[in-house]
Design an enzyme around this catalytic site. Structure first.
Site, short mmCIF file in Angstrom:
data_model
loop_
_atom_site.label_atom_id
_atom_site.label_comp_id
_atom_site.label_asym_id
_atom_site.label_seq_id
_atom_site.Cartn_x
_atom_site.Cartn_y
_atom_site.Cartn_z
N GLU A 240 11.44 10.14 0.91
CA GLU A 240 12.90 10.13 0.76
C GLU A 240 13.45 9.53 2.04
O GLU A 240 13.51 10.21 3.07
CB GLU A 240 13.43 11.57 0.58
CG GLU A 240 13.02 12.23 -0.73
CD GLU A 240 13.73 11.62 -1.93
OE1 GLU A 240 14.68 10.84 -1.74
OE2 GLU A 240 13.31 11.92 -3.05
N ASN B 52 19.43 16.48 8.96
CA ASN B 52 20.82 16.54 8.49
C ASN B 52 21.08 17.68 7.50
O ASN B 52 22.18 18.21 7.45
CB ASN B 52 21.25 15.18 7.92
CG ASN B 52 20.38 14.71 6.79
OD1 ASN B 52 19.26 15.17 6.62
ND2 ASN B 52 20.89 13.78 6.01
N CYS C 68 21.88 10.40 4.03
CA CYS C 68 21.06 9.23 3.69
C CYS C 68 21.70 8.37 2.60
O CYS C 68 21.63 7.15 2.63
CB CYS C 68 19.70 9.70 3.21
SG CYS C 68 19.83 10.94 1.91
N GLU D 165 13.11 13.75 -5.98
CA GLU D 165 13.26 15.20 -5.82
C GLU D 165 14.21 15.68 -6.90
O GLU D 165 14.99 14.90 -7.47
CB GLU D 165 13.80 15.52 -4.43
CG GLU D 165 12.86 15.00 -3.36
CD GLU D 165 12.94 15.68 -2.02
OE1 GLU D 165 13.98 15.53 -1.36
OE2 GLU D 165 11.95 16.35 -1.63
P1 NAD Z 1 13.00 10.70 11.35
O1 NAD Z 1 12.31 9.68 10.53
O2 NAD Z 1 13.15 10.47 12.79
O3 NAD Z 1 12.24 12.11 11.21
C1 NAD Z 1 12.05 12.73 9.98
C2 NAD Z 1 10.93 13.73 10.10
O4 NAD Z 1 9.69 13.04 10.23
C3 NAD Z 1 11.03 14.65 11.31
O5 NAD Z 1 10.60 15.94 10.94
C4 NAD Z 1 10.06 14.02 12.29
O6 NAD Z 1 9.53 14.93 13.23
C5 NAD Z 1 8.99 13.54 11.35
N1 NAD Z 1 8.15 12.46 11.86
C6 NAD Z 1 8.48 11.49 12.76
N2 NAD Z 1 7.43 10.67 12.96
C7 NAD Z 1 6.43 11.11 12.15
C8 NAD Z 1 5.09 10.68 11.90
N3 NAD Z 1 4.55 9.62 12.51
N4 NAD Z 1 4.35 11.37 11.00
C9 NAD Z 1 4.86 12.43 10.35
N5 NAD Z 1 6.10 12.90 10.57
C10 NAD Z 1 6.88 12.24 11.46
O7 NAD Z 1 14.39 10.94 10.64
P2 NAD Z 1 15.62 11.83 11.13
O8 NAD Z 1 16.22 11.13 12.30
O9 NAD Z 1 15.17 13.25 11.29
O10 NAD Z 1 16.59 11.77 9.89
C11 NAD Z 1 17.44 10.70 9.65
C12 NAD Z 1 16.82 9.74 8.65
O11 NAD Z 1 16.42 10.45 7.49
C13 NAD Z 1 17.81 8.70 8.17
O12 NAD Z 1 17.17 7.45 8.07
C14 NAD Z 1 18.20 9.20 6.78
O13 NAD Z 1 18.65 8.22 5.91
C15 NAD Z 1 16.93 9.82 6.32
N6 NAD Z 1 17.18 10.82 5.28
C16 NAD Z 1 16.80 10.54 4.00
C17 NAD Z 1 17.08 11.45 2.97
C18 NAD Z 1 16.70 11.17 1.55
O14 NAD Z 1 16.65 12.10 0.75
N7 NAD Z 1 16.43 9.94 1.16
C19 NAD Z 1 17.73 12.64 3.27
C20 NAD Z 1 18.08 12.90 4.60
C21 NAD Z 1 17.80 11.98 5.60
#
Ligand code: NAD
Length: 486
Positions: free
Chosen positions: A253, A156, A287, A460
């Site tokens: 996060e 995002n 998020c 962060e």
């Molecule tokens: P996601 O969990 O699908 O993926 C996040 C990242 O993790 C990607 O780069 C993905 O390739 C990687 N990943 C996936 N499986 C993994 C594994 N087993 N080991 C290591 N890396 C792995 O999330 P998304 O769909 O890209 O993003 C949306 C989610 O992120 C939402 O839940 C949102 O709330 C959260 N988010 C949180 C914050 C925050 O600061 N708290 C900020 C932005 C988004």
């Protein structure tokens, strides 16, 4: 616009391709057009990136903090100078409107590089007086770099997330391998380019591409000391489990289902503005969004009437048009998921106030508001990550605090009231890592950001981030003779 990067990965100061890696594409969510073709990093490429980071890290840690800071501040300037180009690329990769990416993505990344660039030379330990006067014993602490950190990003805020992880790590003398989301792989490579141009030694910041499998290779790698991931709760769990083998440090996060509480004395227009910002910006793909909006029963109908009017003025359309206020969601899967939640919201008894449908041909979803939402409904429980606001009503302060806290998440919360005592009292009782009073979703770099409960571990930004990219060493200094019984 030319969007194909020189190559998929950036390791040891060089762009390179991975002949063993699986091909994948990035596309523009507004039209579906493929904008770049890349390869995922195989184990060999991940090994190469880790080796480069390990080789470069001691030299980087030995570089004076003042010089590390200068390099980061130069990178901030370069990022600002290239803001339009980076914003356009981010818009193509994410579908977020240019109106947003021009002010919130690379701009926040530049702020972060500047902030930690300024902080680098100010990192200090503590002197601890152990008694005995000037000749007495004392102890001191040193904040030492953590070594090599894997940064893993969500789709995002691609360049913002990369910068929020890279800037504090590099300021502390830690090296990084960053893996952007496979959905938005492009701007992290630009950050790498900018850091090298600013004078960062080769190998200190590397980028590898790929999906979860590549992320898992990084998390499990014995040469990685820490993993910092921004993503969903299920991914956070997997990362934490994988990191436990090597007892690696983790910063997580993760997602949220945050509450916004609007008391009866709130400035209604301001509260509506905050709720819209906290639900519709980036097509709701944030998020910390306040997707459960608790509105006091006394003002609920007035609130809903103005919210509907204002929501219906949002300009949804071509993200590249600077007048557009909302673009598409990021992928077909996300689009289907959001529309599925809207259907569930209606079928479980939510009152659709506005929106509730797709718009046009692309992955556009109308900004949607449900009223009469109750705590047990699916749309009040699960993270939708799309432009869907749930309005719930309440009567009493104690009641709303208990209901706001009744979730596994704890990322953020907002309170709107003119009564400052109540504002501070209520945020003190809310289970959330980041709170706003009479505002929502503003994340200046100076302010720590992160979650409690299932929304994450660690912070962060702000001084707090320094703790997560260094480890503390305590040193006891004996000025007399050791007090030994032998
Ligand atoms: P996601 O969990 O699908 O993926 C996040 C990242 O993790 C990607 O780069 C993905 O390739 C990687 N990943 C996936 N499986 C993994 C594994 N087993 N080991 C290591 N890396 C792995 O999330 P998304 O769909 O890209 O993003 C949306 C989610 O992120 C939402 O839940 C949102 O709330 C959260 N988010 C949180 C914050 C925050 O600061 N708290 C900020 C932005 C988004």
């Amino acid at each position: 616009m030319e969007t194909q990067p020189t190559a998929s990965h950036f390791i040891d100061g060089t762009f390179l391709e991975d002949p063993e890696g699986q091909d994948f594409e990035s596309s523009y969510p507004a039209t579906g057009a493929v904008i770049a073709r890349l390869t995922a990093a195989s184990a060999a490429t991940v090994d190469k990136a880790v080796a480069a980071a390990r080789a470069a890290q001691p030299g980087w840690a030995a570089t004076s903090p003042a010089e590390r800071g200068r390099i980061l501040r130069r990178a901030a300037d370069l990022m600002r100078a290239r803001n339009r180009e980076l914003s356009e690329l981010e818009t193509l990769d994410t579908g977020k409107p240019l109106q947003e990416t021009l002010v919130a993505d690379a701009a926040s990344g530049a702020d972060c590089l500047e902030y930690f660039g300024a902080l680098a030379a100010g990192l200090t330990g503590e002197h601890i007086d152990l008694g005995g006067g000037p000749g007495g014993s004392f102890a001191y602490t040193r904040r030492e770099p953590l070594g090599v950190c894997a940064g893993i990003g969500a789709w995002n805020y691609p360049i913002q997330v990369a910068s929020w992880k890279a800037a504090p790590a590099l300021a502390c003398g830690t090296a990084m391998i960053f893996k952007p989301s496979e959905t938005t792989p492009l701007t992290a490579l630009k950050l790498a380019e900018i850091l090298i141009e600013a004078g960062l030694p080769k190998g200190v910041f590397n980028v590898v591409q790929g999906a979860g499998a590549t992320g898992a290779l990084l998390t499990g790698h014995p040469g990685v000391d820490k993993v910092s991931v921004t993503g969903s709760v299920p991914t956070g769990r997997k990362v934490m489990a994988a990191a436990s083998d090597g007892l690696k440090h983790v910063t997580l996060e993760l997602g949220g289902k945050s509450p916004i509480i609007v008391f009866e004395d709130a400035d209604i227009e301001n509260a509506i503005g905050g709720a819209m910002l906290g639900n519709f910006y980036s097509s709701g793909q944030i998020c910390s969004n306040g997707t459960r909006v608790f509105v006091h029963r006394a003002i609920k109908e007035r609130f809903l009437e103005r919210l509907k009017q204002r929501t219906e003025t949002i300009i949804l359309g071509d993200p590249m048009d600077e007048n557009t206020q909302m673009g598409p969601v990021v992928t077909r899967a996300q689009f289907d998921k959001v529309l599925g939640y809207i259907e569930t919201g209606s079928s479980e008894g939510g009152r659709l106030v506005t929106g509730g449908a797709a718009s046009g041909d692309g992955l556009f979803v109308q900004p949607t508001v449900f009223a009469d939402v109750t705590d047990g409904m699916t749309i009040a429980q699960e993270e939708i990550f799309g432009p869907v606001m749930c309005v719930l009503d309440f009567e009493e302060e104690d009641e709303v605090v208990a209901r706001a806290n009744a979730t596994q998440f704890g990322l953020a919360a907002g309170v709107f009231t003119k009564d400052l005592s109540r504002g501070h009292r209520v945020v003190g009782r809310l289970e959330a890592g980041t709170c706003w009073i009479n505002a929502y979703n503003l994340t200046p770099i100076e302010m720590p950001f992160g979650g409690v409960k299932h929304s994450g571990i660690g912070r962060e930004n702000g001084h707090a981030a320094i703790q997560h990219y260094t480890q503390m060493k305590a040193v006891y200094v004996e000025m007399g003779n050791v007090d030994s019984p032998y």
